[in-house]
Design a protein around this motif. Structure first.
Motif, PDB file in Angstrom:
ATOM      1  N   GLU A 184      72.748   5.634 -50.597  1.00  0.00           N
ATOM      2  CA  GLU A 184      72.373   4.315 -50.100  1.00  0.00           C
ATOM      3  C   GLU A 184      72.673   4.199 -48.606  1.00  0.00           C
ATOM      4  OE1 GLU A 184      70.780   2.184 -52.193  1.00  0.00           O
ATOM      5  OE2 GLU A 184      70.896   3.918 -53.495  1.00  0.00           O
ATOM      6  N   ILE A 199      69.445  -3.932 -53.415  1.00  0.00           N
ATOM      7  CA  ILE A 199      69.387  -2.816 -52.473  1.00  0.00           C
ATOM      8  C   ILE A 199      70.170  -3.171 -51.213  1.00  0.00           C
ATOM      9  CG2 ILE A 199      67.859  -1.514 -50.919  1.00  0.00           C
ATOM     10  CD1 ILE A 199      65.712  -1.651 -53.090  1.00  0.00           C
ATOM     11  N   ASN A 218      70.009   2.886 -57.566  1.00  0.00           N
ATOM     12  CA  ASN A 218      69.002   2.582 -58.582  1.00  0.00           C
ATOM     13  C   ASN A 218      69.645   2.445 -59.964  1.00  0.00           C
ATOM     14  OD1 ASN A 218      66.964   2.581 -56.726  1.00  0.00           O
ATOM     15  ND2 ASN A 218      66.277   4.654 -57.156  1.00  0.00           N
ATOM     16  N   VAL A 276      61.163   0.138 -56.684  1.00  0.00           N
ATOM     17  CA  VAL A 276      61.533   0.412 -55.287  1.00  0.00           C
ATOM     18  C   VAL A 276      60.339   0.971 -54.520  1.00  0.00           C
ATOM     19  CG1 VAL A 276      62.965   1.844 -53.779  1.00  0.00           C
ATOM     20  CG2 VAL A 276      63.988   0.725 -55.772  1.00  0.00           C
ATOM     21  N   LEU A 279      58.749  -0.807 -51.135  1.00  0.00           N
ATOM     22  CA  LEU A 279      58.571  -0.151 -49.848  1.00  0.00           C
ATOM     23  C   LEU A 279      57.122  -0.245 -49.386  1.00  0.00           C
ATOM     24  CD1 LEU A 279      60.754   3.094 -50.205  1.00  0.00           C
ATOM     25  CD2 LEU A 279      61.401   0.874 -49.281  1.00  0.00           C
ATOM     26  N   SER A 295      61.598   3.508 -45.641  1.00  0.00           N
ATOM     27  CA  SER A 295      62.897   3.915 -46.180  1.00  0.00           C
ATOM     28  C   SER A 295      63.670   2.734 -46.712  1.00  0.00           C
ATOM     29  CB  SER A 295      63.728   4.603 -45.084  1.00  0.00           C
ATOM     30  OG  SER A 295      64.158   3.649 -44.130  1.00  0.00           O
ATOM     31  N   ARG A 296      64.720   3.039 -47.467  1.00  0.00           N
ATOM     32  CA  ARG A 296      65.607   2.008 -47.997  1.00  0.00           C
ATOM     33  C   ARG A 296      66.429   1.362 -46.881  1.00  0.00           C
ATOM     34  NH1 ARG A 296      66.599   2.991 -53.961  1.00  0.00           N
ATOM     35  NH2 ARG A 296      68.456   1.703 -53.740  1.00  0.00           N
ATOM     36  N   ALA A 328      66.664  -2.483 -46.888  1.00  0.00           N
ATOM     37  CA  ALA A 328      67.977  -3.125 -46.977  1.00  0.00           C
ATOM     38  C   ALA A 328      68.156  -4.158 -45.869  1.00  0.00           C
ATOM     39  CB  ALA A 328      69.084  -2.068 -46.894  1.00  0.00           C
TER      40      ALA A 328
END
Length: 214
Positions: A125, A163, A169, A187, A191, A198-199, A203
């Protein structure tokens, strides 16, 4: 214990470094396997010890944290880099992520929060201190729709918020009673709808949404 998260701490201020090491060693699932005060030695330790997480001071003599992060991320891509800093400079923040960092944390963070960040980084993460998230978000979302969150369903918003709080996840699935595979599917959709890659960016959008709804 073989399942403990292995950590290397890099900071050229001995008192601060020792405090971080001491705090991390209080966590039963952590194992500090090395510490040093230089970027050059940090790269050697990364290659030798292959830690899951490296806590890295941004400002050091010799190689600074950004240079060290780039070298470590190339040599040991499996090591998650968490930057520690007293600076809220946006350019350094962006440079750190471009260099391969997974988290950017102000040194005033509590021991409990730092432990949570380390666990999140080890799980893949990302994390940015709340006070820095807004500035990075502006840089990452320039030219995008004013409110891309409107494209999300209520379930996707719920997952996005988790997130933003650093949940993996698997943890999200356990919290809302869905399989990890289903969460991965959500997810991917999130996106795509947010037009981010990207996460990290997802985020940050979650953090903005959370701040704006309080």
């Amino acid at each position: 214990m073989s399942d403990r998260i292995t950590i290397v701490v890099v900071d050229d201020h001995p008192l601060f470094r020792q405090g971080v090491v001491s705090a991390l060693q209080q966590e039963p699932d952590f194992q500090v396997v090395g510490e040093t005060d230089s970027g050059e030695q940090a790269l050697q330790l990364a290659r030798t010890l292959m830690p899951q997480v490296m806590l890295l001071d941004v400002s050091m003599t010799g190689w600074n944290g950004i240079t060290t992060a780039e070298k470590v991320s190339i040599a040991c891509p499996a090591t998650a880099i968490v930057m520690l800093t007293v600076s809220d400079d946006k350019d350094r923040l962006l440079a750190a992520f471009k260099a391969g960092a997974r988290a950017y944390v102000l040194k005033g963070v509590s021991a409990q929060e730092l432990a949570r960040v380390v666990r999140a980084a080890a799980a893949g993460e990302v994390y940015v201190s709340q006070s820095l998230a807004g500035e990075m978000l502006v840089s990452l979302t320039q030219g995008k729709a004013p409110d891309p969150l409107q494209e999300l369903t209520s379930r996707e918003r719920e997952i996005l918020a988790l997130i933003g709080n650093g949940f993996t996840n698997r943890q999200i699935g356990e919290k809302i009673f869905l399989s990890e595979q289903t969460i991965k599917h959500y997810v991917t959709n999130i996106l795509q709808k947010l037009q981010v890659r990207s996460r990290v960016e997802a985020a940050l959008l979650a953090n903005r949404h959370s701040s704006g709804t309080r």
